[in-house]
Design an enzyme around this catalytic site. Sequence first.
Site, PDB file in Angstrom:
ATOM      1  N   GLY A 176     109.668 160.971  17.099  1.00  0.00           N
ATOM      2  CA  GLY A 176     110.694 161.563  17.952  1.00  0.00           C
ATOM      3  C   GLY A 176     111.193 162.843  17.347  1.00  0.00           C
ATOM      4  N   ASP A 234     120.996 154.195  28.067  1.00  0.00           N
ATOM      5  CA  ASP A 234     119.600 154.634  28.150  1.00  0.00           C
ATOM      6  C   ASP A 234     118.696 153.446  28.461  1.00  0.00           C
ATOM      7  OD1 ASP A 234     117.654 156.548  28.217  1.00  0.00           O
ATOM      8  OD2 ASP A 234     117.379 156.670  26.047  1.00  0.00           O
ATOM      9  N   LYS A 249     110.293 159.778  12.254  1.00  0.00           N
ATOM     10  CA  LYS A 249     109.177 158.903  12.620  1.00  0.00           C
ATOM     11  C   LYS A 249     109.508 157.424  12.415  1.00  0.00           C
ATOM     12  CE  LYS A 249     105.710 162.356  11.541  1.00  0.00           C
ATOM     13  NZ  LYS A 249     104.760 162.885  10.575  1.00  0.00           N
TER      14      LYS A 249
END
Length: 855
Positions: free
Chosen positions: A535, A650, A539
């Site tokens: 991301g 999210d 990692k």
Amino acid sequence: MPPKLSFLFLILLLSFFSPTPTFSASSSSSFSPPDNYLLDCGSPKPTVLPDGRTFRSDPQSSSFLSTPENVQTSTTNISTNISSSSLYLNARIFPDQSTYSFFISQPGRHWLRLYFYPLPHPLYNLTAAVFSVATDSTVLLHDFTPPNSVVPSPIYKEYLINITSDRFSLTFIPLKNSFAFINAIELVSAPSSLIPDSATAVSPAGDFSGLSQYAFEISYRLNVGGQEIISKNDPLSRTWLPDVNFLKIASAAQNKSVSPRIVKYPDDGGVTPLFAPNSVYSSAVEMAESDTVDPNFNITWELTVDPSFSYLVRLHFCDIISKSLNNLYFNVYLNGLMGVSSLDLSTLTSGLAVAYYRDFVVNASTASNGMVRVQVGPASGDNSGTPNAILNGLEVMKMSNSAGSLDGLFSVDGSTIVSRSQTSATKRRIIAVIGLVMGIGAMLMLATVFIRWQKRPQDWEKRNSFSSWLLPLHVSQSSFMSKVGSHHHPFGSHRSKSGYSGFFSSTLGIGRFFTFAELQDATRNFDEKAVIGIGGFGKVYLGELTDGTKLAVKRGNPQSEQGITEFQTEIQMLSKLRHRHLVSLMGYCDEQSEMILVYEYMANGPLRDHLYGSNLPPISWKQRLEICIGAARGLHYLHTGAAQGIIHRDVKTTNILLDENFVAKVADFGLSKAAPSIEQTHVSTAVKGSFGYLDPEYFRRQQLTEKSDVYSFGVVLFEVLCARPAINPALPREQVNLAEWAMQWHRKGLLDKIIDPHIVGSISPMSLKKYVEAAKNCLADYGVDRPSMGDVLWNLEYALQLQEASLQPNLPEDSSSKLINLEALQDKGASSGGGATIDEDCGTASVTPLFNQGR
Ligand SMILES: *[C@@H]1O[C@H](CO)[C@@H](O)[C@H](O)[C@H]1NC(C)=O
Ligand SMILES: *[C@@H]1O[C@H](CO)[C@@H](O)[C@H](O)[C@H]1NC(C)=O
């Protein structure tokens, strides 16, 4: 001639005519564009797409822009992981006319691809922007405004422009009192042979030449009879969609496909993989039941178009169905007019499975019903082989009109086709004055915002999220509890911006402390081969402890100040939350200013991978229901079980992870917010979350309630049912957004048509009805109209019972006594707040049966 010699001669003759030397079988033909401008407008950093292409950041592309001092950048961040969508995450806003200019090293056809997405912005309401976009000679968009819909969708425009000089300019012209915006621009050379100068005209029938004079906008590009082809798998970064939604009578057609390796391209270079990759030619639609006695019908595709324009229609053919040459002859019609009578691919290509295309011009008058209609049907006649017809690929391109426009009747200089010429000089002067006034206004507003920003830094969320990426997590409760041991003390009070060292003290009691050396061992010194997720922030590694326990190790970049808050948030959230359906933390490491979180490995990864996009076997309806129920329980616990109530923010299929037994657990709390207290009704915050899952109310008002999670969960439910992404920008506009699209089909009573074909036959109708009702209610426009997670959970439980009842042979589903009990139970549950009766798997003695774990 002696027999031996004549035999030799025969061999020579045969090898001379053998097809091998005449075709190049490979699709290796690639193209490196002389001009290749890729700009991610408004982005502070370069963007690498999954197809490998890198888009320049905004600072790197400002030299192309002629009026940078007038413009302002919006960089609202929405995390996402769908292909190409990272381009939509930033935008550049133009309060005044602005021009990008590019040097063209090789004039000729170029792709121009524009990406628009009306992001939320504190000053500008991008959904209300009205503007035009023009090149030096062509109007691309006239008074364009993002389509009006509850949740804005990404808008993708693709053009093929013939550039004749060594300069190319792209101008954004806001309407009076409005402004323009753009998210990304591609300007890339196309192969010169791609669009030959002539085509077949159908009305009147004949030749049409002079195509090089026209600009094109790509309206449709379909891989007929096949699957979507993504930009990565096309040598010119094109996307090809399946044709199923455009077939007029689907039952008249059937798919046929062969291995792409079989497809040959003619050696004369007339068709190369650059026209269409072999995966287009290796699949086709043919007549259904062509082997019945004398079939005689057409296969028909209908594509909606703007009837005031003419269209270039390219049809791709490849005979992958015949067993021998000269056995397939068919007619091709465009808008009811004969395009080719008795098309004979064998003769045209001298072989089977050889790529071929044909271009047609359909003029505006024949498209007057707003439709381009393509039909293929068997040729009649004595010697016409096996009656059948095929089509492999279909492209429809809008042609610029006589004003040089692809949108409306105005030309670049403002005159119209009917020559209602305007005094454009005065008009421009007025626009300039307005632009100046607006510029000053914008600066004042900017100053205000800047002051506010300085005062309230916590309101402006940082761009990089520690957690907005895949986390394969899991913890077994027993091991966690034993490791937590006695040092349990909440650290909420330690939280402060400057409290870095205090915060990361190892006595915090938030799971086990791991030494850096231990984690180095577990991940073979953070071996790149052990990376299971990447991301913006760092990692995730797969690690293994000496006792064989697998771990997911998430390592943040210690340089990144931005991550600290997210790191803290996640530890803080996770340490307070324990539930069978939430992933939890095993421990962390803060040695040597590392920021590492350690979770147990979730063997079956994200839910999404089991729905689509990977080659995992499809999961059954019952399994899907159980997974949704698990995730709903996790969210229900978040909303109501924790002391304060937590909004996840999210919720999406990549944040629902599955353990080795397919038990669902909700992951990734880095974005989470404490729910509003009683006196507040919402948490005000910058928009965060993922594309396609965002609550429209949250989007409009930037206010967050737990009903925002309910909305996202509704999208998840449809994703599970239909096995397609929440947003797919490559689809036609009405299909881009799954939530809107599914509701459309539901209203028509035809939801069956879009259900995952792997499961559609196995769902009991009553189970489906209950499930869809739950999903639909979650998607209500206003939060107050949406059910609570508890209600959703009830409906899903009920849908599972209905499904199981339908599988019991002696128990017709409409008269099951079990169901009557369930109804009764449901009423009871609703009146008691959906609490105690539903959750059988929360185990041991505790205060509230639903939320016992770790308390
Ligand atoms: C043909 O293939 C497409 C893409 O794989 C698929 O969506 C469609 O359902 C298939 N049609 C038939 C009749 O099998
Ligand atoms: C196929 O379509 C064409 C054009 O619309 C029409 O003229 C023809 O009659 C159709 N053929 C059959 C068998 O329906």
